[in-house]
Design a protein around this motif. Structure first.
Motif, PDB file in Angstrom:
ATOM      1  N   GLU A 197     -30.267  45.207 -16.136  1.00 58.22           N
ATOM      2  CA  GLU A 197     -29.246  44.851 -15.157  1.00 58.22           C
ATOM      3  C   GLU A 197     -28.132  45.903 -15.221  1.00 58.22           C
ATOM      4  O   GLU A 197     -27.715  46.317 -16.301  1.00 58.22           O
ATOM      5  CB  GLU A 197     -28.682  43.474 -15.509  1.00 58.22           C
ATOM      6  CG  GLU A 197     -27.692  42.934 -14.539  1.00 58.22           C
ATOM      7  CD  GLU A 197     -27.209  41.553 -14.966  1.00 58.22           C
ATOM      8  OE1 GLU A 197     -26.155  41.154 -14.456  1.00 58.22           O
ATOM      9  OE2 GLU A 197     -27.866  40.898 -15.788  1.00 58.22           O
ATOM     10  N   GLU A 198     -27.656  46.328 -14.064  1.00 61.30           N
ATOM     11  CA  GLU A 198     -26.589  47.326 -14.049  1.00 61.30           C
ATOM     12  C   GLU A 198     -25.306  46.718 -14.607  1.00 61.30           C
ATOM     13  O   GLU A 198     -24.945  45.581 -14.292  1.00 61.30           O
ATOM     14  CB  GLU A 198     -26.343  47.829 -12.634  1.00 61.30           C
ATOM     15  CG  GLU A 198     -25.363  48.972 -12.603  1.00 61.30           C
ATOM     16  CD  GLU A 198     -25.331  49.661 -11.255  1.00 61.30           C
ATOM     17  OE1 GLU A 198     -24.264  50.199 -10.933  1.00 61.30           O
ATOM     18  OE2 GLU A 198     -26.346  49.658 -10.547  1.00 61.30           O
ATOM     19  N   SER A 212     -21.252  47.229 -14.938  1.00 66.85           N
ATOM     20  CA  SER A 212     -20.106  47.947 -14.378  1.00 66.85           C
ATOM     21  C   SER A 212     -19.277  48.553 -15.510  1.00 66.85           C
ATOM     22  O   SER A 212     -19.413  48.173 -16.678  1.00 66.85           O
ATOM     23  CB  SER A 212     -19.240  47.000 -13.549  1.00 66.85           C
ATOM     24  OG  SER A 212     -18.549  46.107 -14.403  1.00 66.85           O
ATOM     25  N   GLN A 269     -30.556  48.713 -20.676  1.00 70.45           N
ATOM     26  CA  GLN A 269     -30.216  47.535 -19.893  1.00 70.45           C
ATOM     27  C   GLN A 269     -30.952  47.524 -18.559  1.00 70.45           C
ATOM     28  O   GLN A 269     -30.955  48.526 -17.846  1.00 70.45           O
ATOM     29  CB  GLN A 269     -28.711  47.461 -19.649  1.00 70.45           C
ATOM     30  CG  GLN A 269     -27.912  47.234 -20.901  1.00 70.45           C
ATOM     31  CD  GLN A 269     -28.296  45.951 -21.604  1.00 70.45           C
ATOM     32  OE1 GLN A 269     -28.298  44.875 -21.007  1.00 70.45           O
ATOM     33  NE2 GLN A 269     -28.612  46.063 -22.875  1.00 70.45           N
TER      34      GLN A 269
END
Length: 132
Positions: A36-37, A39, A34
């Protein structure tokens, strides 16, 4: 990451599991790639959704088959089927979002990832499921 983006990621991971037998390896690779991080809350939503679909796949497919006139899950393309399975899981088991939102998000996924006919097809099936 928005819920819409998390749902897209859940669809993507679910779709990828259709081609591999070892879910844990697919999941590990999916999250490691990924850009994009993600959460922990989003990761939990994604994995809960995918694993929920996998756990209830037989029941979900029966629901889809009962509302797809002239079609059955064995004949559907894998993109549409992954979108439908995720939406039906959310409608029947998760109930984390209103049904209208779930249907809209499924149609948007179909517009982005499937054929021109898919949004109407998916909307029709999910509409019938919502009315039952």
């Amino acid at each position: 990451m928005s819920r819409r983006s998390a749902r897209k990621n859940a669809f993507t991971l679910l779709f990828q599991t259709e081609f591999h037998e070892e879910y844990e390896k697919v999941k590990e690779l999916f999250f490691s790639e990924q850009e994009e991080e993600i959460s922990e809350e989003e990761k939990a939503y994604i994995t809960d959704a995918v694993e929920g679909v996998m756990a209830h796949e037989t029941e979900i497919d029966k629901i889809i088959d009962s509302c797809a006139k002239g079609w059955n899950t064995a004949r559907m393309n894998r993109v549409d089927l992954a979108i439908l399975r995720l939406a039906v899981y959310e409608m029947e088991y998760s109930k984390a979002a209103p049904i209208g939102v779930i249907i809209n998000e499924a149609v948007e996924l179909a517009k982005k990832f499937s054929s021109d006919e898919a949004p109407g097809f998916i909307n029709g099936i999910l509409g019938k499921i919502a009315k039952r």
